[in-house]
Design a protein around this motif. Structure first.
Motif, mmCIF file in Angstrom:
data_model
loop_
_atom_site.group_PDB
_atom_site.id
_atom_site.type_symbol
_atom_site.label_atom_id
_atom_site.label_comp_id
_atom_site.label_asym_id
_atom_site.label_seq_id
_atom_site.Cartn_x
_atom_site.Cartn_y
_atom_site.Cartn_z
ATOM 1 N N VAL A 38 34.307 37.282 -19.434
ATOM 2 C CA VAL A 38 33.530 37.985 -18.403
ATOM 3 C C VAL A 38 34.249 39.280 -18.077
ATOM 4 N N ASP A 39 33.477 40.247 -17.605
ATOM 5 C CA ASP A 39 34.027 41.545 -17.220
ATOM 6 C C ASP A 39 34.168 41.575 -15.697
ATOM 7 N N GLN A 40 35.422 41.629 -15.216
ATOM 8 C CA GLN A 40 35.648 41.597 -13.773
ATOM 9 C C GLN A 40 35.122 42.852 -13.087
ATOM 10 N N ASN A 41 34.849 43.910 -13.825
ATOM 11 C CA ASN A 41 34.307 45.135 -13.241
ATOM 12 C C ASN A 41 32.779 45.189 -13.322
ATOM 13 N N ASN A 42 32.192 44.152 -13.872
ATOM 14 C CA ASN A 42 30.732 44.131 -14.044
ATOM 15 C C ASN A 42 30.194 42.832 -13.449
ATOM 16 N N GLY A 43 29.613 42.946 -12.243
ATOM 17 C CA GLY A 43 29.102 41.774 -11.546
ATOM 18 C C GLY A 43 28.020 41.039 -12.302
ATOM 19 N N SER A 44 27.307 41.721 -13.183
ATOM 20 C CA SER A 44 26.218 41.053 -13.908
ATOM 21 C C SER A 44 26.745 39.999 -14.867
ATOM 22 N N SER A 45 28.031 40.133 -15.286
ATOM 23 C CA SER A 45 28.580 39.162 -16.232
ATOM 24 C C SER A 45 28.896 37.829 -15.566
ATOM 25 N N ARG A 97 30.716 30.254 -7.185
ATOM 26 C CA ARG A 97 29.636 29.295 -6.949
ATOM 27 C C ARG A 97 28.317 30.063 -6.983
ATOM 28 N N ASN A 98 27.557 29.812 -8.030
ATOM 29 C CA ASN A 98 26.266 30.500 -8.219
ATOM 30 C C ASN A 98 26.442 32.021 -8.162
ATOM 31 N N GLY A 99 27.489 32.510 -8.813
ATOM 32 C CA GLY A 99 27.718 33.950 -8.916
ATOM 33 C C GLY A 99 28.462 34.577 -7.758
ATOM 34 N N LYS A 100 28.797 33.776 -6.735
ATOM 35 C CA LYS A 100 29.520 34.305 -5.576
ATOM 36 C C LYS A 100 30.958 33.784 -5.587
ATOM 37 N N PHE A 101 31.868 34.662 -5.213
ATOM 38 C CA PHE A 101 33.271 34.265 -5.144
ATOM 39 C C PHE A 101 33.503 33.485 -3.856
ATOM 40 N N VAL A 102 33.422 32.172 -3.958
ATOM 41 C CA VAL A 102 33.600 31.263 -2.824
ATOM 42 C C VAL A 102 34.468 30.107 -3.297
ATOM 43 N N GLY A 103 35.462 29.719 -2.457
ATOM 44 C CA GLY A 103 36.302 28.587 -2.810
ATOM 45 C C GLY A 103 37.721 28.997 -3.115
ATOM 46 N N LEU A 104 38.309 28.398 -4.143
ATOM 47 C CA LEU A 104 39.725 28.536 -4.443
ATOM 48 C C LEU A 104 40.076 29.915 -5.021
ATOM 49 N N VAL A 105 41.211 30.482 -4.549
ATOM 50 C CA VAL A 105 41.771 31.720 -5.100
ATOM 51 C C VAL A 105 43.255 31.477 -5.330
ATOM 52 N N ARG A 106 43.731 31.823 -6.527
ATOM 53 C CA ARG A 106 45.150 31.667 -6.843
ATOM 54 C C ARG A 106 45.683 32.928 -7.517
ATOM 55 N N PHE A 107 46.903 33.308 -7.126
ATOM 56 C CA PHE A 107 47.609 34.397 -7.780
ATOM 57 C C PHE A 107 48.884 33.849 -8.402
ATOM 58 N N TYR A 108 49.227 34.382 -9.575
ATOM 59 C CA TYR A 108 50.414 33.938 -10.299
ATOM 60 C C TYR A 108 51.369 35.113 -10.499
ATOM 61 N N LYS A 109 52.644 34.792 -10.553
ATOM 62 C CA LYS A 109 53.662 35.795 -10.863
ATOM 63 C C LYS A 109 54.501 35.263 -12.008
ATOM 64 N N ASP A 110 54.538 36.026 -13.096
ATOM 65 C CA ASP A 110 55.239 35.597 -14.307
ATOM 66 C C ASP A 110 54.737 34.220 -14.766
ATOM 67 N N GLY A 111 53.435 34.003 -14.576
ATOM 68 C CA GLY A 111 52.815 32.771 -15.031
ATOM 69 C C GLY A 111 52.995 31.587 -14.100
ATOM 70 N N LYS A 112 53.678 31.777 -12.964
ATOM 71 C CA LYS A 112 53.905 30.682 -12.022
ATOM 72 C C LYS A 112 53.107 30.924 -10.745
ATOM 73 N N LEU A 164 35.328 32.711 -18.013
ATOM 74 C CA LEU A 164 34.691 31.752 -17.119
ATOM 75 C C LEU A 164 33.997 30.718 -17.981
ATOM 76 N N ASN A 165 34.398 29.451 -17.804
ATOM 77 C CA ASN A 165 33.846 28.372 -18.629
ATOM 78 C C ASN A 165 34.019 28.677 -20.115
ATOM 79 N N GLN A 166 35.224 29.206 -20.435
ATOM 80 C CA GLN A 166 35.631 29.528 -21.805
ATOM 81 C C GLN A 166 34.796 30.647 -22.420
ATOM 82 N N GLN A 167 34.125 31.425 -21.545
ATOM 83 C CA GLN A 167 33.367 32.583 -22.012
ATOM 84 C C GLN A 167 33.946 33.839 -21.361
ATOM 85 N N GLY A 212 25.072 34.358 -11.095
ATOM 86 C CA GLY A 212 24.492 33.018 -11.186
ATOM 87 C C GLY A 212 25.405 31.963 -11.769
ATOM 88 N N LYS A 213 26.651 32.298 -12.072
ATOM 89 C CA LYS A 213 27.546 31.351 -12.743
ATOM 90 C C LYS A 213 28.419 30.614 -11.742
#
Length: 389
Positions: free
Chosen positions: A38-45, A70-85, A33-36, A48-49
């Motif tokens: 993050v651990d998807q299994n750890n909400g603390s990471s 948005r401020n640590g909440k999953f709100v807005g755009l969601v995308r899934f890719y298959k084989d990079g597409k 996230l923002n080139q840093q 607020g981001k």
């Protein structure tokens, strides 16, 4: 929390979305996230981001998912890719529900489906497309989330199916104002299958289907439906073009109410005729193939008691028997009153009487000359008392 949220979202979206998420869940992912990192299994990471979290397969580095925070909440755009597409994308609100446009894509980037959601409820015009980019189906969902109208097309762009609302609702995707006959004159349409073979013809006026004829592989009429302001007539034909069934229904309520149904033989002669009044079966006639009446059943209702009187005939047209039954529900019925049988000359030859519980209580019989030859009282245990011999 992240995995649970993603699973909930993928289940709401589509089967395609579920398969994509299943594959993504099995693969080991690394996210940033923002080139840093993050651990998807750890909400603390992510607390607020704000930004777009990108997750790649650890071994190959292929992009698998993007999700907006948005401020640590999953709100807005969601995308899934298959084989990079890109395979699917949608927007979610703070409640975790779809909210906005949702799309599915083919591997070449072609949009296969596009839907509109408002807080998890599908609304407006939904579109699906063939692989060649042509419209497959346009569907309109009302404020009650119910499907109100649709138009389907084959890969060549020819009309396959149509359902009209009470006003044009598919524009600008489909010109249903013209297709559904909302202009000054009715529309006359042809319907084709995927092979571009003619399969039906229809006439529409002010959104109502006034006539619809479907054809079989040989091009002959298989079914014909005609509608007026308050009646619908449906006819069904054999492969030889012979009418085998006709149903007349009353319109005006939530669903059509059947009023008459006729069945015909292979040669087209009438073999049965049923009639209903306000949804209750009142009359049923069955015919011999020579055209003579075989049976007539008249159904009556008095309070809670329902009964049927049946008259049977010989193929010569002479009355053969008269019987009455109480209807107990379904096909169960109980004999009542006096039943009579006649010979082919129309003379009475037998008579049986039943009590209020349907038990046989009296039998009488006559010979061909009309002489009484049997007159028996019948008791509950089956024993008899003869009054005449």
């Amino acid at each position: 929390m992240l995995l649970q949220s993603l699973l909930r979202l993928s289940l709401r979206f589509s089967v395609g979305g579920m398969l994509l998420y299943s594959s993504a869940a099995l693969a080991i992912q690394v996210c940033e996230l923002n080139q840093q990192p993050v651990d998807q299994n750890n909400g603390s990471s992510t607390a607020g981001k704000t930004g777009i979290m990108r997750c790649k397969e650890k071994e190959s580095g292929v992009l698998m998912r993007e999700q907006e925070l948005r401020n640590g909440k999953f709100v807005g755009l969601v995308r899934f890719y298959k084989d990079g597409k890109l395979a699917t994308e949608y927007m979610e609100n703070e409640k975790g529900n779809h909210d906005g446009i949702a799309r599915e894509f083919a591997p070449n980037g072609q949009v296969l489906r596009e839907d509109i959601y408002v807080n998890g409820q599908q609304t407006g015009i939904s579109k699906s497309f063939h692989q060649n980019g042509k419209l497959r189906r346009a569907t309109f969902y009302g404020d009650d989330t119910r499907e109100q109208a649709y138009a389907e097309f084959n890969e060549s762009g020819l009309l396959r199916a149509l359902r009209c609302a009470d006003k044009p609702v598919l524009s600008p995707v489909v010109n249903d104002a013209t297709l559904c006959g909302f202009s000054k004159s009715p529309s006359r349409l042809e319907f084709f299958n995927e092979k571009a073979e003619l399969r039906a013809r229809g006439t529409y006026e002010a959104g109502k289907r006034m006539r619809f004829e479907s054809m079989g592989d040989d091009g002959k009429t298989a079914q014909l439906e005609e509608n007026t302001a308050d009646r619908r007539t449906e006819q069904f034909f054999s492969r030889e073009g012979v009418k085998r069934r006709e149903i007349v229904s009353k319109l005006g309520g939530k669903t059509p109410v059947k009023e008459r149904q006729q069945e015909f033989s292979d040669s087209g002669t009438l073999v049965s005729d049923k009639q209903w009044v306000d949804g209750d079966l009142r009359m049923e006639k069955v015919f011999y193939l020579n055209g003579q009446l075989r049976t007539v059943s008249e159904y009556t209702t008095s309070g809670k008691q329902r009964s049927v009187g049946i008259k049977s005939y010989y193929d010569s047209g002479t009355l053969a028997s008269e019987e009455t039954y109480l209807r107990a529900g379904g096909y169960q019925q109980q004999a009542t009153g006096t039943h009579k049988s006649y010979n082919q000359q129309g003379k009475l030859v037998a008579e049986t009487s039943y009590d209020e519980r349907g038990r046989l209580k009296h039998e009488r019989g006559w010979d061909e000359a009309g002489k009484l030859v049997r007159d028996d009282e019948v008791f509950e245990d089956g024993s008899r008392k003869a009054y005449a011999k």
